[in-house]
Structures are given as C-alpha cells and as structure tokens.
Motif scaffolding. Structure first.
Motif, PDB file in Angstrom:
ATOM      1  N   PRO A   1       0.815  -1.228   0.000  1.00  0.00           N
ATOM      2  CA  PRO A   1       0.000   0.000   0.000  1.00  0.00           C
ATOM      3  C   PRO A   1       0.841   1.267   0.000  1.00  0.00           C
ATOM      4  O   PRO A   1       1.872   1.349   0.681  1.00  0.00           O
ATOM      5  CB  PRO A   1      -0.798  -0.123   1.301  1.00  0.00           C
ATOM      6  CG  PRO A   1       0.074  -0.941   2.205  1.00  0.00           C
ATOM      7  CD  PRO A   1       0.745  -1.936   1.300  1.00  0.00           C
ATOM      8  N   ASP A   2       0.405   2.246  -0.782  1.00  0.00           N
ATOM      9  CA  ASP A   2       0.969   3.602  -0.692  1.00  0.00           C
ATOM     10  C   ASP A   2       0.243   4.411   0.380  1.00  0.00           C
ATOM     11  O   ASP A   2       0.805   5.334   0.959  1.00  0.00           O
ATOM     12  CB  ASP A   2       0.824   4.327  -2.038  1.00  0.00           C
ATOM     13  CG  ASP A   2       1.621   3.655  -3.141  1.00  0.00           C
ATOM     14  OD1 ASP A   2       2.837   3.469  -2.955  1.00  0.00           O
ATOM     15  OD2 ASP A   2       1.027   3.308  -4.173  1.00  0.00           O
ATOM     16  N   LEU A   3      -1.024   4.056   0.614  1.00  0.00           N
ATOM     17  CA  LEU A   3      -1.855   4.769   1.586  1.00  0.00           C
ATOM     18  C   LEU A   3      -2.840   3.783   2.193  1.00  0.00           C
ATOM     19  O   LEU A   3      -3.401   2.940   1.491  1.00  0.00           O
ATOM     20  CB  LEU A   3      -2.627   5.902   0.887  1.00  0.00           C
ATOM     21  CG  LEU A   3      -3.618   6.702   1.746  1.00  0.00           C
ATOM     22  CD1 LEU A   3      -2.872   7.586   2.742  1.00  0.00           C
ATOM     23  CD2 LEU A   3      -4.526   7.562   0.851  1.00  0.00           C
ATOM     24  N   ILE A   4      -3.053   3.888   3.510  1.00  0.00           N
ATOM     25  CA  ILE A   4      -4.101   3.128   4.184  1.00  0.00           C
ATOM     26  C   ILE A   4      -5.139   4.120   4.683  1.00  0.00           C
ATOM     27  O   ILE A   4      -4.809   5.112   5.329  1.00  0.00           O
ATOM     28  CB  ILE A   4      -3.547   2.292   5.350  1.00  0.00           C
ATOM     29  CG1 ILE A   4      -2.668   1.152   4.815  1.00  0.00           C
ATOM     30  CG2 ILE A   4      -4.687   1.731   6.202  1.00  0.00           C
ATOM     31  CD1 ILE A   4      -2.014   0.304   5.902  1.00  0.00           C
ATOM     32  N   VAL A   5      -6.405   3.849   4.340  1.00  0.00           N
ATOM     33  CA  VAL A   5      -7.523   4.689   4.786  1.00  0.00           C
ATOM     34  C   VAL A   5      -8.413   3.845   5.690  1.00  0.00           C
ATOM     35  O   VAL A   5      -8.820   2.747   5.305  1.00  0.00           O
ATOM     36  CB  VAL A   5      -8.348   5.215   3.587  1.00  0.00           C
ATOM     37  CG1 VAL A   5      -9.537   6.036   4.079  1.00  0.00           C
ATOM     38  CG2 VAL A   5      -7.474   6.049   2.666  1.00  0.00           C
ATOM     39  N   THR A   6      -8.714   4.350   6.887  1.00  0.00           N
ATOM     40  CA  THR A   6      -9.597   3.628   7.789  1.00  0.00           C
ATOM     41  C   THR A   6     -10.823   4.470   8.098  1.00  0.00           C
ATOM     42  O   THR A   6     -10.784   5.702   8.071  1.00  0.00           O
ATOM     43  CB  THR A   6      -8.900   3.256   9.112  1.00  0.00           C
ATOM     44  OG1 THR A   6      -8.740   4.431   9.913  1.00  0.00           O
ATOM     45  CG2 THR A   6      -7.537   2.632   8.862  1.00  0.00           C
ATOM     46  N   ALA A   7     -11.919   3.777   8.395  1.00  0.00           N
ATOM     47  CA  ALA A   7     -13.157   4.427   8.823  1.00  0.00           C
ATOM     48  C   ALA A   7     -13.914   3.430   9.690  1.00  0.00           C
ATOM     49  O   ALA A   7     -14.363   2.397   9.179  1.00  0.00           O
ATOM     50  CB  ALA A   7     -14.011   4.861   7.630  1.00  0.00           C
ATOM     51  N   ALA A   8     -14.022   3.708  10.977  1.00  0.00           N
ATOM     52  CA  ALA A   8     -14.750   2.829  11.907  1.00  0.00           C
ATOM     53  C   ALA A   8     -14.295   1.381  11.766  1.00  0.00           C
ATOM     54  O   ALA A   8     -15.115   0.466  11.680  1.00  0.00           O
ATOM     55  CB  ALA A   8     -16.254   2.958  11.675  1.00  0.00           C
ATOM     56  N   PHE A   9     -12.990   1.176  11.764  1.00  0.00           N
ATOM     57  CA  PHE A   9     -12.454  -0.173  11.602  1.00  0.00           C
ATOM     58  C   PHE A   9     -12.634  -0.997  12.872  1.00  0.00           C
ATOM     59  O   PHE A   9     -12.982  -2.170  12.832  1.00  0.00           O
ATOM     60  CB  PHE A   9     -10.976  -0.105  11.212  1.00  0.00           C
ATOM     61  CG  PHE A   9     -10.286  -1.431  11.147  1.00  0.00           C
ATOM     62  CD1 PHE A   9     -10.849  -2.494  10.442  1.00  0.00           C
ATOM     63  CD2 PHE A   9      -9.073  -1.638  11.788  1.00  0.00           C
ATOM     64  CE1 PHE A   9     -10.212  -3.729  10.383  1.00  0.00           C
ATOM     65  CE2 PHE A   9      -8.438  -2.863  11.727  1.00  0.00           C
ATOM     66  CZ  PHE A   9      -9.007  -3.912  11.033  1.00  0.00           C
ATOM     67  N   GLY A  10     -12.391  -0.385  14.030  1.00  0.00           N
ATOM     68  CA  GLY A  10     -12.618  -1.088  15.286  1.00  0.00           C
ATOM     69  C   GLY A  10     -11.380  -1.630  15.957  1.00  0.00           C
ATOM     70  O   GLY A  10     -11.468  -2.283  16.994  1.00  0.00           O
ATOM     71  N   GLN A  11     -10.188  -1.376  15.365  1.00  0.00           N
ATOM     72  CA  GLN A  11      -8.934  -1.780  15.999  1.00  0.00           C
ATOM     73  C   GLN A  11      -7.921  -0.650  15.876  1.00  0.00           C
ATOM     74  O   GLN A  11      -7.930   0.105  14.897  1.00  0.00           O
ATOM     75  CB  GLN A  11      -8.354  -3.035  15.333  1.00  0.00           C
ATOM     76  CG  GLN A  11      -9.200  -4.283  15.453  1.00  0.00           C
ATOM     77  CD  GLN A  11      -8.477  -5.488  14.864  1.00  0.00           C
ATOM     78  OE1 GLN A  11      -7.282  -5.700  15.085  1.00  0.00           O
ATOM     79  NE2 GLN A  11      -9.199  -6.295  14.089  1.00  0.00           N
ATOM     80  N   ILE A  12      -7.046  -0.534  16.874  1.00  0.00           N
ATOM     81  CA  ILE A  12      -5.933   0.419  16.794  1.00  0.00           C
ATOM     82  C   ILE A  12      -4.842  -0.198  15.935  1.00  0.00           C
ATOM     83  O   ILE A  12      -4.466  -1.356  16.130  1.00  0.00           O
ATOM     84  CB  ILE A  12      -5.401   0.757  18.194  1.00  0.00           C
ATOM     85  CG1 ILE A  12      -6.481   1.486  19.004  1.00  0.00           C
ATOM     86  CG2 ILE A  12      -4.141   1.606  18.109  1.00  0.00           C
ATOM     87  CD1 ILE A  12      -6.071   1.802  20.431  1.00  0.00           C
ATOM     88  N   LEU A  13      -4.326   0.567  14.992  1.00  0.00           N
ATOM     89  CA  LEU A  13      -3.286   0.053  14.108  1.00  0.00           C
ATOM     90  C   LEU A  13      -1.934   0.046  14.834  1.00  0.00           C
ATOM     91  O   LEU A  13      -1.516   1.072  15.385  1.00  0.00           O
ATOM     92  CB  LEU A  13      -3.179   0.907  12.844  1.00  0.00           C
ATOM     93  CG  LEU A  13      -4.094   0.534  11.665  1.00  0.00           C
ATOM     94  CD1 LEU A  13      -5.555   0.608  12.065  1.00  0.00           C
ATOM     95  CD2 LEU A  13      -3.829   1.450  10.474  1.00  0.00           C
ATOM     96  N   PRO A  14      -1.241  -1.100  14.844  1.00  0.00           N
ATOM     97  CA  PRO A  14       0.085  -1.147  15.471  1.00  0.00           C
ATOM     98  C   PRO A  14       1.119  -0.419  14.615  1.00  0.00           C
ATOM     99  O   PRO A  14       0.891  -0.158  13.425  1.00  0.00           O
ATOM    100  CB  PRO A  14       0.376  -2.640  15.540  1.00  0.00           C
ATOM    101  CG  PRO A  14      -0.391  -3.219  14.399  1.00  0.00           C
ATOM    102  CD  PRO A  14      -1.642  -2.398  14.288  1.00  0.00           C
ATOM    103  N   LYS A  15       2.254  -0.116  15.212  1.00  0.00           N
ATOM    104  CA  LYS A  15       3.312   0.627  14.516  1.00  0.00           C
ATOM    105  C   LYS A  15       3.765  -0.093  13.248  1.00  0.00           C
ATOM    106  O   LYS A  15       4.065   0.544  12.229  1.00  0.00           O
ATOM    107  CB  LYS A  15       4.507   0.847  15.439  1.00  0.00           C
ATOM    108  CG  LYS A  15       5.558   1.794  14.860  1.00  0.00           C
ATOM    109  CD  LYS A  15       6.655   2.073  15.865  1.00  0.00           C
ATOM    110  CE  LYS A  15       7.601   3.160  15.343  1.00  0.00           C
ATOM    111  NZ  LYS A  15       8.236   2.813  14.075  1.00  0.00           N
TER     112      LYS A  15
END
Length: 314
Positions: free
Chosen positions: A80-94
C-alpha cells in the motif's frame, strides 16, 4: 497509488465507495472484522464493508487481531501507498502504520480532540451538542491521537438520533475524504497536532449507561433516548421487567408536581406518558414492554396497564 481500505460497519461504506469512484488510485484490498452472529437467531453475518467490497470483487482480509505477524505480512504483500480507515474497530500497530509511504489516515466521526474512541456519535447526541462533525487525521499509535488534516461540521437537530447522525456523518466523511485526498497526494496538506488539554473520550456504551436514571433532568433523559436510538435503546424497569423507551418529546420546561418522586407516572393518555424526573417532566412517546413489539406510549396507556402513580425504575 495503491490504497488499502479498513472499515467495518455501515458508517464506513460511503468512504469506500468514494475511494472506488474517485479515480485517485486503486483500492487493492479491504480489511474488516470477522463475520459475527446477529439477531436473536445469531445468524453469522458479514460486516457491511465486506458486502460492499465483494460487490466490486475486491480482495478482503478479515482479521481478528491486526497485531499478529501474519496479518502484517498479508498487508505488506498488498504494497500500500496509503491506508484509509473508517470505523475499523482496531488500533493500528506501529508495524502497520509504517507500511504505506503516504501514511495511514482515518475518517473519524467527531471534531477532534473531542470524542476520541468508539462511540463519538452517541456521546455527541447524549450530551446535547448542537454540532458535531468529521475529522480526517493521520493515525498514530494512541487512540485517535494523530495530527488533524481536515474537518467538517455537521449540525445536530432536535429530531436527530444517533441513527440519523450516523447517516449524515458517514456521507459528510466520504465527501471530506474526496476533498482532502488531492492535497494529501500532492504533499500540500498541513497537519495540525491535537491539543491534549481539550481531549474528551467516548468509550463504548455500557449496559449501565442504557438504564434511565429518573433523578436526572428531563432534558438529559430525552438526549439519552435519542443517543441510544436505534440501538441498543434506553430502558427503565417496570414491575421488575425491562421497558424500553424508544422515543420521547423534547421537554417543554414543565415542572413536576411538588413531592412527585422521579420516575412517577403523572399522566397516561393520548399524548403519551408523562413521567416526573429530577428536573421537569418527560413525555414518553414510544415504548417496548418486555416480550412485545415497540408501540406508541398512548397504546400502552389505553391498555390501562401503566397507570398514573406508578413509579418506574424498579
């Protein structure tokens, strides 16, 4: 540009559709939560984002925990060049935050730093806010703590509930995403750090919060019924059983009779059911007794089962 989209509920679907129709890049994969049992019959049901992704033949990953090494490796393969989230429900790890060269951005349903967390729309309605909105932010390791890129305000009307605001904010968020992406891709956006001193959190609603405390004001209880509509619903107890309060009229400022205990039914008729509160009178318009369907409060009043003098809450 290769875009990975992460989202789960209906709120996220307009943002996914916006990306797919934007022409700004290719959505190379979608990440969502696993299918969950839904309804009384506990039917295993896919999340709305998965349903939408499959309409467009997009690869879908359903991950219980994004922190697992195999999950990170699966995302890495999408490059991915970009990750877009919306109400995913998990915190993204480093490890995930570091994958895309353009970073990870989130479509969050509040005007940050107010209402960080999983229930920002519920709290905006519950607290009687006149306006809320959507913030697009860079994601960080904390809970909705990243730098803010853009915002849009959305008013909350007297007739609005969490359900109506979900729809309004999801559409506003999708449009804001489209308006924000060109500048982000061009490197011209200016991200603003959040003021930690102004941070307000909106954790998921608990069962105890759903129960009406009649000692609170009529205005506060009215806001609670709106905030918990269409689910899970505010409730009180009546003869030891749950009585859902689905809808109430905006309090007109009428005072309860002196000596009337909070929760006392003052009148029950065609207008609905008037209940004394800690400050003022609340007119209940729609209820659902245990084991029955939702009904107009006037219908329950006509049945003669809920009479003036009854005290709700026990």
């Amino acid at each position: 540009m290769r875009i990975v989209f992460m989202g789960t509920p209906e709120f996220a679907v307009p943002s996914l559709r916006a990306l797919l129709g934007s022409g700004l890049g290719d959505v190379v994969g979608v990440v969502t939560q696993p299918d969950r049992p839904v309804g009384r019959k506990r039917v295993l049901t896919p999340p709305p984002v998965k349903v939408e992704a499959e309409k467009h033949a997009l690869p879908v990953l359903q991950l219980e925990r994004l922190r697992r090494p195999e999950a990170v490796e699966a995302l890495r393969e999408w490059r991915p060049d970009l990750i877009v989230t919306a109400a995913f429900g998990q915190i993204l790890p480093k490890a995930v935050l570091d994958l895309p060269r353009l970073g990870c951005i989130n479509v969050h349903a509040s005007l940050l730093p107010k209402y960080r967390g999983g229930a920002p729309i519920h709290y905006a309605v519950m607290n009687g806010d006149a306006v809320t909105g959507v913030t697009i932010m860079y994601m960080a390791e904390g809970l909705d703590t990243g730098d803010m890129i853009s915002k849009i305000e959305v008013p909350i009307g007297d007739d609005d509930t969490t359900g109506t605001m979900f729809r309004k904010l999801s559409e506003a968020g999708a449009q804001l995403l489209l308006d924000t992406l060109p500048g982000l891709l061009a490197g011209t956006v200016t991200a603003v750090p959040q003021n930690e001193a102004e941070a307000v959190y909106a954790p998921n609603i608990t069962r105890e919060q759903e129960r009406i405390d009649w000692s609170r004001s009529a205005e506060e209880i009215w806001n609670l019924t709106r905030a918990l509509h269409p689910r899970p619903g505010a409730y009180t107890l009546w003869n030891g059983d749950v009585l859902k309060i689905w809808k109430a009229a905006k309090p007109a400022g009428a005072a309860a009779p002196a000596g009337a205990a909070p929760g006392t039914v003052l009148a029950a008729g065609e207008r609905g059911i008037d209940v004394a509160t800690g400050r003022g009178v609340l007119t209940v318009l729609e209820v659902q007794p245990a084991g029955k369907k939702a009904m107009a409060a006037a219908a329950l009043a006509r049945s003669g089962q809920l009479k003036p003098g009854t005290v709700l809450g026990s």
